[in-house]
Scaffold this active site. Structure first.
Site, PDB file in Angstrom:
ATOM      1  N   ASP A  15      -7.798  -8.843   2.485  1.00 21.88           N
ATOM      2  CA  ASP A  15      -7.237  -7.670   1.812  1.00 21.88           C
ATOM      3  C   ASP A  15      -8.193  -6.490   1.984  1.00 21.88           C
ATOM      4  O   ASP A  15      -9.410  -6.626   1.876  1.00 21.88           O
ATOM      5  CB  ASP A  15      -7.021  -7.971   0.322  1.00 21.88           C
ATOM      6  CG  ASP A  15      -6.099  -6.963  -0.341  1.00 21.88           C
ATOM      7  OD1 ASP A  15      -4.998  -7.358  -0.753  1.00 21.88           O
ATOM      8  OD2 ASP A  15      -6.482  -5.777  -0.450  1.00 21.88           O
ATOM      9  N   ILE A  16      -7.615  -5.328   2.256  1.00 23.42           N
ATOM     10  CA  ILE A  16      -8.409  -4.118   2.492  1.00 23.42           C
ATOM     11  C   ILE A  16      -9.093  -3.634   1.213  1.00 23.42           C
ATOM     12  O   ILE A  16     -10.083  -2.896   1.279  1.00 23.42           O
ATOM     13  CB  ILE A  16      -7.493  -3.021   3.088  1.00 23.42           C
ATOM     14  CG1 ILE A  16      -8.278  -2.023   3.887  1.00 23.42           C
ATOM     15  CG2 ILE A  16      -6.635  -2.358   2.036  1.00 23.42           C
ATOM     16  CD1 ILE A  16      -7.409  -1.126   4.763  1.00 23.42           C
ATOM     17  N   ASN A  21       2.873 -11.047  -6.306  1.00 29.15           N
ATOM     18  CA  ASN A  21       3.389  -9.935  -7.082  1.00 29.15           C
ATOM     19  C   ASN A  21       4.806  -9.638  -6.604  1.00 29.15           C
ATOM     20  O   ASN A  21       5.056  -9.566  -5.398  1.00 29.15           O
ATOM     21  CB  ASN A  21       2.495  -8.706  -6.907  1.00 29.15           C
ATOM     22  CG  ASN A  21       1.101  -8.921  -7.464  1.00 29.15           C
ATOM     23  OD1 ASN A  21       0.929  -9.622  -8.451  1.00 29.15           O
ATOM     24  ND2 ASN A  21       0.106  -8.340  -6.824  1.00 29.15           N
ATOM     25  N   GLN A  47       4.273  -5.111  -7.116  1.00 29.16           N
ATOM     26  CA  GLN A  47       4.339  -5.340  -5.667  1.00 29.16           C
ATOM     27  C   GLN A  47       4.335  -3.989  -4.965  1.00 29.16           C
ATOM     28  O   GLN A  47       5.195  -3.148  -5.230  1.00 29.16           O
ATOM     29  CB  GLN A  47       5.620  -6.115  -5.305  1.00 29.16           C
ATOM     30  CG  GLN A  47       5.736  -6.409  -3.812  1.00 29.16           C
ATOM     31  CD  GLN A  47       7.011  -7.183  -3.471  1.00 29.16           C
ATOM     32  OE1 GLN A  47       7.857  -7.411  -4.333  1.00 29.16           O
ATOM     33  NE2 GLN A  47       7.134  -7.572  -2.222  1.00 29.16           N
ATOM     34  N   HIS A  81       3.902 -11.682   0.521  1.00 34.10           N
ATOM     35  CA  HIS A  81       2.517 -12.077   0.805  1.00 34.10           C
ATOM     36  C   HIS A  81       1.970 -12.854  -0.377  1.00 34.10           C
ATOM     37  O   HIS A  81       2.252 -12.536  -1.526  1.00 34.10           O
ATOM     38  CB  HIS A  81       1.646 -10.857   1.122  1.00 34.10           C
ATOM     39  CG  HIS A  81       1.771  -9.750   0.114  1.00 34.10           C
ATOM     40  ND1 HIS A  81       2.851  -8.904   0.081  1.00 34.10           N
ATOM     41  CD2 HIS A  81       0.952  -9.369  -0.890  1.00 34.10           C
ATOM     42  CE1 HIS A  81       2.694  -8.033  -0.899  1.00 34.10           C
ATOM     43  NE2 HIS A  81       1.554  -8.300  -1.517  1.00 34.10           N
ATOM     44  N   HIS A  90      -1.368 -13.685  -2.253  1.00 34.21           N
ATOM     45  CA  HIS A  90      -2.788 -13.360  -2.428  1.00 34.21           C
ATOM     46  C   HIS A  90      -3.538 -14.670  -2.680  1.00 34.21           C
ATOM     47  O   HIS A  90      -3.156 -15.449  -3.562  1.00 34.21           O
ATOM     48  CB  HIS A  90      -3.003 -12.469  -3.653  1.00 34.21           C
ATOM     49  CG  HIS A  90      -2.397 -11.110  -3.581  1.00 34.21           C
ATOM     50  ND1 HIS A  90      -3.126  -9.981  -3.276  1.00 34.21           N
ATOM     51  CD2 HIS A  90      -1.135 -10.678  -3.793  1.00 34.21           C
ATOM     52  CE1 HIS A  90      -2.335  -8.918  -3.322  1.00 34.21           C
ATOM     53  NE2 HIS A  90      -1.119  -9.308  -3.637  1.00 34.21           N
TER      54      HIS A  90
HETATM   55  P1  AMP Z   1       0.808  -6.148  -3.635  1.00 26.19           P
HETATM   56  O1  AMP Z   1       0.385  -5.040  -4.559  1.00 26.19           O
HETATM   57  O2  AMP Z   1       0.898  -7.486  -4.290  1.00 26.19           O
HETATM   58  O3  AMP Z   1       2.065  -5.773  -2.889  1.00 26.19           O
HETATM   59  O4  AMP Z   1      -0.360  -6.323  -2.576  1.00 26.19           O
HETATM   60  C1  AMP Z   1      -0.481  -5.565  -1.425  1.00 26.19           C
HETATM   61  C2  AMP Z   1      -1.896  -5.741  -0.967  1.00 26.19           C
HETATM   62  O5  AMP Z   1      -1.991  -5.308   0.372  1.00 26.19           O
HETATM   63  C3  AMP Z   1      -2.930  -4.947  -1.765  1.00 26.19           C
HETATM   64  O6  AMP Z   1      -3.855  -5.841  -2.351  1.00 26.19           O
HETATM   65  C4  AMP Z   1      -3.562  -4.031  -0.729  1.00 26.19           C
HETATM   66  O7  AMP Z   1      -4.925  -3.841  -0.942  1.00 26.19           O
HETATM   67  C5  AMP Z   1      -3.272  -4.772   0.566  1.00 26.19           C
HETATM   68  N1  AMP Z   1      -3.211  -3.966   1.766  1.00 26.19           N
HETATM   69  C6  AMP Z   1      -2.490  -2.835   1.957  1.00 26.19           C
HETATM   70  N2  AMP Z   1      -2.663  -2.390   3.206  1.00 26.19           N
HETATM   71  C7  AMP Z   1      -3.487  -3.270   3.831  1.00 26.19           C
HETATM   72  C8  AMP Z   1      -4.042  -3.359   5.139  1.00 26.19           C
HETATM   73  N3  AMP Z   1      -3.780  -2.448   6.077  1.00 26.19           N
HETATM   74  N4  AMP Z   1      -4.867  -4.398   5.414  1.00 26.19           N
HETATM   75  C9  AMP Z   1      -5.151  -5.316   4.489  1.00 26.19           C
HETATM   76  N5  AMP Z   1      -4.644  -5.289   3.230  1.00 26.19           N
HETATM   77  C10 AMP Z   1      -3.841  -4.281   2.900  1.00 26.19           C
END
Ligand code: AMP
Length: 114
Positions: free
Chosen positions: A30-31, A87, A94, A100, A102
């Site tokens: 995760d970024i 989420n 979400q 996805h 986590h």
């Molecule tokens: P959610 O809020 O459950 O939809 O989680 C989305 C997740 O994607 C968040 O934890 C973000 O930090 C992660 N995210 C968004 N863009 C990227 C990316 N380019 N690379 C890795 N993680 C990302």
């Protein structure tokens, strides 16, 4: 799904720190990590959320989770414990509409979540 950021990662259009890949599943860090280990495990096929994915291909969801358990083991999370989070929707916070999982670990996580 042209606008989906995770589809772009699958298609290597944007970079990611990939920790696992097979024909159907991709996992990357995760970024914005919320724990020392914070990996997102996705199916390469686009499904917007858990219910949509189960309706379309429940077997794929099972195989994605099977891959996740292997990743958890490889990252040393089997002994220490870890958390798997999905989420969903607005109340679930979400933010990316591509299912996805986590995978969080290597710190003691609080409960209940915020
Ligand atoms: P959610 O809020 O459950 O939809 O989680 C989305 C997740 O994607 C968040 O934890 C973000 O930090 C992660 N995210 C968004 N863009 C990227 C990316 N380019 N690379 C890795 N993680 C990302």
């Amino acid at each position: 799904m042209q606008e989906c950021i995770f589809c772009k990662i699958v298609n290597k259009e944007i970079p990611a720190d990939v920790v696992y890949e097979d024909e159907e599943v991709l996992a990357f860090r995760d970024i914005n990590p919320q724990a020392p280990v914070h990996v997102l495990v996705i199916s390469k096929a686009h499904h917007s959320d858990l219910a949509a994915a189960v309706r379309a291909d429940a077997g794929l969801v099972a195989r994605t989770l099977a891959a996740l358990t292997g990743i958890a083991k490889d990252l040393g999370l089997e002994e220490t414990g870890h958390r798997v989070v999905v989420n969903t929707g607005e109340d679930g916070y979400q933010t990316v509409q591509h299912l996805h999982f986590h995978l969080l670990g290597k710190r003691r996580l609080a409960w209940p979540p915020g």
